[in-house]
Motif scaffolding. Structure first.
Motif, mmCIF file in Angstrom:
data_model
loop_
_atom_site.group_PDB
_atom_site.id
_atom_site.type_symbol
_atom_site.label_atom_id
_atom_site.label_comp_id
_atom_site.label_asym_id
_atom_site.label_seq_id
_atom_site.Cartn_x
_atom_site.Cartn_y
_atom_site.Cartn_z
ATOM 1 N N UNK A 234 1.015 -1.484 -0.212
ATOM 2 C CA UNK A 234 0.144 0.130 -0.128
ATOM 3 C C UNK A 234 0.349 1.470 0.151
ATOM 4 N N UNK A 235 1.822 1.018 0.895
ATOM 5 C CA UNK A 235 2.389 2.224 0.302
ATOM 6 C C UNK A 235 3.833 2.457 -0.477
ATOM 7 N N UNK A 236 4.385 1.327 -1.125
ATOM 8 C CA UNK A 236 4.730 1.498 -2.957
ATOM 9 C C UNK A 236 3.334 2.143 -3.919
ATOM 10 N N UNK A 237 2.061 1.908 -4.017
ATOM 11 C CA UNK A 237 1.328 2.160 -4.281
ATOM 12 C C UNK A 237 0.759 3.786 -3.917
ATOM 13 N N UNK A 238 1.064 4.233 -2.735
ATOM 14 C CA UNK A 238 0.941 5.577 -3.053
ATOM 15 C C UNK A 238 1.792 6.387 -3.401
ATOM 16 N N UNK B 71 1.155 9.264 -6.474
ATOM 17 C CA UNK B 71 2.071 10.400 -6.098
ATOM 18 C C UNK B 71 2.849 11.194 -7.574
ATOM 19 N N UNK B 72 4.066 9.834 -7.481
ATOM 20 C CA UNK B 72 4.488 10.396 -8.463
ATOM 21 C C UNK B 72 3.736 10.384 -10.448
ATOM 22 N N UNK B 73 2.682 10.144 -9.859
ATOM 23 C CA UNK B 73 2.116 9.615 -11.713
ATOM 24 C C UNK B 73 1.916 8.862 -12.256
ATOM 25 N N UNK B 74 2.472 7.885 -12.061
ATOM 26 C CA UNK B 74 3.028 6.840 -12.857
ATOM 27 C C UNK B 74 1.902 6.363 -13.652
ATOM 28 N N UNK B 75 1.017 5.785 -13.116
ATOM 29 C CA UNK B 75 -0.105 5.025 -13.645
ATOM 30 C C UNK B 75 -0.111 5.568 -14.667
ATOM 31 N N UNK B 76 -1.093 7.489 -14.386
ATOM 32 C CA UNK B 76 -1.476 8.085 -15.737
ATOM 33 C C UNK B 76 0.041 8.364 -16.697
ATOM 34 N N UNK B 77 1.001 8.400 -16.723
ATOM 35 C CA UNK B 77 2.206 8.245 -17.683
ATOM 36 C C UNK B 77 1.754 7.234 -18.646
ATOM 37 N N UNK B 78 2.111 6.355 -17.597
ATOM 38 C CA UNK B 78 1.881 4.806 -18.984
ATOM 39 C C UNK B 78 0.790 4.941 -19.620
ATOM 40 N N UNK C 272 2.300 -2.035 -12.862
ATOM 41 C CA UNK C 272 3.826 -1.659 -12.383
ATOM 42 C C UNK C 272 3.671 -2.707 -10.915
ATOM 43 N N UNK C 273 4.643 -3.551 -10.538
ATOM 44 C CA UNK C 273 4.874 -4.389 -9.222
ATOM 45 C C UNK C 273 4.837 -4.257 -8.079
ATOM 46 N N UNK C 274 3.580 -3.235 -7.372
ATOM 47 C CA UNK C 274 4.156 -2.374 -6.126
ATOM 48 C C UNK C 274 4.871 -2.893 -5.237
ATOM 49 N N UNK C 275 3.839 -5.038 -5.116
ATOM 50 C CA UNK C 275 4.905 -5.527 -4.520
ATOM 51 C C UNK C 275 5.929 -5.727 -3.861
ATOM 52 N N UNK C 276 6.549 -5.938 -4.969
ATOM 53 C CA UNK C 276 8.416 -6.439 -5.194
ATOM 54 C C UNK C 276 9.047 -4.619 -5.276
ATOM 55 N N UNK C 277 8.202 -3.289 -5.596
ATOM 56 C CA UNK C 277 9.046 -2.567 -5.585
ATOM 57 C C UNK C 277 9.052 -2.253 -3.917
#
Length: 194
Positions: free
Chosen positions: A134-138, A142-149, A163-168
């Motif tokens: 959940x921290x990585x998803x935030x 916040x950085x807008x990576x999904x919208x950039x994709x 984006x593999x937020x669990x691994x991140x």
């Protein structure tokens, strides 16, 4: 409650009370099988706590009751207090908890830093989350990576890219960028470089 009382009498206290508080008892009375003590709001400052302790000891019928101990406490989160903690330490810890919540107590307990270094908490604390993922998803949000994709990928590829937020999160933890302490509702996340 955090400590058991050996005398037959038990102090009454609301378990839902979350303000950092200590139960201070007269040792002279305690050693003679009587429970003489009271709950003290630990956020009132060291001098006021000392005054409350003096008032407790003044009620004793024992000869020269000078010694006291912390027999219980509440509102300090996971941080454990000893019977003979210094009043300055307890008051400073309670002040930090009053200002920042139980995450402060968890950080103090985990970091092992001295009181003089507790001012680093504000820089270290990254928030409370349900999980590291959940921290990585935030961060991703916040950085807008999904919208950039979404902006740069063709429509046919968007459903395949994630984006593999669990691994991140796990990589950040293993790399020492962050660490966490469990909370009642999830985890407190802290900057690993502070």
């Amino acid at each position: 409650m955090n400590h058991e009382h050996t005398p037959d009498a038990q102090p009454e206290y609301e378990s839902s009370h979350t303000t950092p508080s200590i139960y201070v008892a007269s040792l002279a009375d305690y050693n003679n099988g009587r429970l003489l003590g009271d709950w003290i709001d630990a956020t009132i400052g060291a001098d006021a706590i000392r005054e409350k302790i003096a008032a407790i000891l003044a009620k004793s019928t024992e000869f020269a009751p000078e010694e006291w101990a912390i027999h219980d406490y509440e509102g300090f989160g996971t941080k454990r207090l000893g019977e003979y903690e210094s009043i300055e330490y307890v008051a400073t810890l309670a002040e930090g908890i009053g200002k920042h919540g139980e995450a402060f107590a968890a950080w103090v307990d985990y970091s092992g830093l001295d009181v003089e270094e507790w001012h680093y908490f504000e820089d270290a604390y990254l928030g409370e989350y349900a999980s590291l993922t959940a921290y990585a998803e935030q961060i991703v949000e916040d950085l807008g990576w999904r919208s950039r994709i979404d902006e740069h990928l063709p429509e046919g590829l968007k459903s395949y890219v994630r984006i593999d937020t669990e691994q991140m999160a796990e990589d950040m933890r293993q790399g020492g960028e962050i660490y966490f302490v469990e909370s009642d509702t999830g985890i407190y996340v802290f900057n690993g470089h502070i």
